[in-house]
Enzyme design. Structure first.
Site, PDB file in Angstrom:
ATOM      1  N   ASP A  92       2.779 -10.346  -2.769  1.00 49.39           N
ATOM      2  CA  ASP A  92       3.955  -9.636  -3.410  1.00 49.39           C
ATOM      3  C   ASP A  92       3.780  -8.821  -4.471  1.00 49.39           C
ATOM      4  OD1 ASP A  92       6.742  -9.057  -3.927  1.00 49.39           O
ATOM      5  OD2 ASP A  92       7.040 -11.072  -4.916  1.00 49.39           O
ATOM      6  N   ASP A 266       7.614  -2.743  -2.960  1.00 51.11           N
ATOM      7  CA  ASP A 266       7.515  -4.009  -2.797  1.00 51.11           C
ATOM      8  C   ASP A 266       7.174  -4.589  -1.654  1.00 51.11           C
ATOM      9  OD1 ASP A 266       8.089  -6.644  -3.529  1.00 51.11           O
ATOM     10  OD2 ASP A 266      10.375  -6.534  -3.680  1.00 51.11           O
TER      11      ASP A 266
END
Length: 378
Positions: A92, A266
């Site tokens: 992430d 992201d």
């Protein structure tokens, strides 16, 4: 920061960390190598100079394959402790902390996943420092610890990570056990740890996200030209992995982000999120849609037969155009093509360019120069 099954929006303000040159150790290693004594030194002094060997004998690039779970989550297995305990983690770029469930957590979300047992690791060090994270959907809290973390053939000793003691029910059905944050943070993040220990050939990592179950890759320490075509365009980073977007175009007309806006790259978000007003303008520009509500998401559905007639949505970033085709910004669900643009459950003040965007563009996260690079993915 996840969408559908995986929507989190935790954003921590980053602080630029000072890179430690470690010149003394490099000179020492160079002297040993010049005298052809490095190999014998490593064998003889392994017990008393482990960090010296670990830091400089493996400097380079390290590849980590990822699994794609229904275009919602990209995860891979890492190992923590001695002997190593395996965990599936979400890779992430939108957060900065590494955490996994622990045996101290009795919540259902923890019991349905692998839990770290510090008693079974000879290298674990407790800190008694508490921490907590709130994502767009879901939250957790726990304590920090230190231990050896291994990803493929990359090993980091004394890596700080979180042991969850509480997890919200949201994580119960997640395909992954924990989260590996690849963003910079106020505490020493994973990527900053690699930098400080001098493990990487370059202080960067790159990401290729495939639309297939297998084939996705994170490359620590550099890039792989087989994953992209054309040139890499470099973009300055504002903070974290946020960049400036000039505008959003449909049919050569500005339809959103007219005065410029910010966007977070992201890998932990499956869709493309943004302020409600901006997302609505994009939805209106691409054609008539039917509004639907999936979980806490606000999204739109299209007739799949209309995809060939729908326009590209073009993101202008640092003067370069990055188009998304209708096939890229929609996904099929129960016979309908749903839009990948969403305002989520709250009104954001920036765009989140999630997996939907990153599948189209190979991305390089250059921590050393505070910039990101984008190139057309193959």
């Amino acid at each position: 920061m996840k969408c559908l099954a995986i929507l989190f929006t935790f954003v921590a303000l980053s602080e630029c960390l000072v890179k430690i040159p470690l010149q003394r150790e490099k000179t020492r290693r160079g002297m040993l190598r010049e005298k052809n004594l490095l190999e014998s030194f490593q064998k003889t002094h392994h017990d008393i100079d482990t960090e010296f060997i670990t830091t400089f004998s493996k400097r380079g690039r390290f590849k980590k394959p990822l699994k794609n779970f229904q275009d919602l989550t990209y995860y891979g297995t890492i190992y923590i402790g001695t002997p190593p305990q395996p965990f599936k983690v979400l890779f992430d770029t939108g957060s900065s902390s590494l955490w996994v469930p622990s045996i101290y957590c009795k919540d259902k979300a923890c019991k349905t996943h692998h839990r770290f047992d510090p008693r079974k690791s000879s290298t674990f060090q407790g800190t008694e420092q508490p921490f907590s994270i709130k994502y767009g959907k879901g939250s957790m809290e726990g304590i920090f610890g230190l231990d050896t973390v291994k990803i493929s053939n990359l090993t980091i000793s004394d890596m700080e990570f979180g042991l969850s003691t509480r997890e919200s029910e949201y994580f119960t059905k997640s395909i992954y056990d924990g989260i590996l944050g690849l963003g910079p943070g106020r505490r020493s993040s994973f990527i900053d740890n690699l930098m400080k220990k001098g493990l990487l050939e370059k202080d960067e990592f790159s990401v290729y996200l495939s639309g297939k179950t297998d084939g996705s890759m994170v490359i620590f320490g550099g890039i792989d030209q087989s994953y992209f075509t054309g040139r890499i365009n470099w973009i300055p980073v504002k903070y974290q992995w946020r960049i400036a977007v000039d505008s959003i175009l449909v049919n050569s007309k500005k339809i959103a982000c007219r005065d410029g806006c910010q966007a977070l790259l992201d890998t932990g978000t499956s869709l493309l999120l943004g302020p409600k007003s901006e997302i609505n303008q994009i939805q209106q520009a691409v054609g008539k849609v039917r509004l639907t509500f999936a979980d806490f998401l606000h999204t739109h559905s299209f007739n799949c037969r209309n995809l060939r007639k729908m326009p590209n949505v073009v993101f202008v970033i640092n003067g370069i155009q990055y188009p998304l085709t209708p096939q890229a910004y929609t996904h099929k669900d129960n016979g309908h093509c749903k839009s990948g643009f969403s305002s989520g459950s709250k009104d954001y003040d920036h765009l989140i360019l999630g997996d939907m965007f990153l599948r189209e563009y190979y991305s390089i996260f250059d921590r050393g120069n505070n910039q990101v690079g984008l190139a057309k993915a193959v």
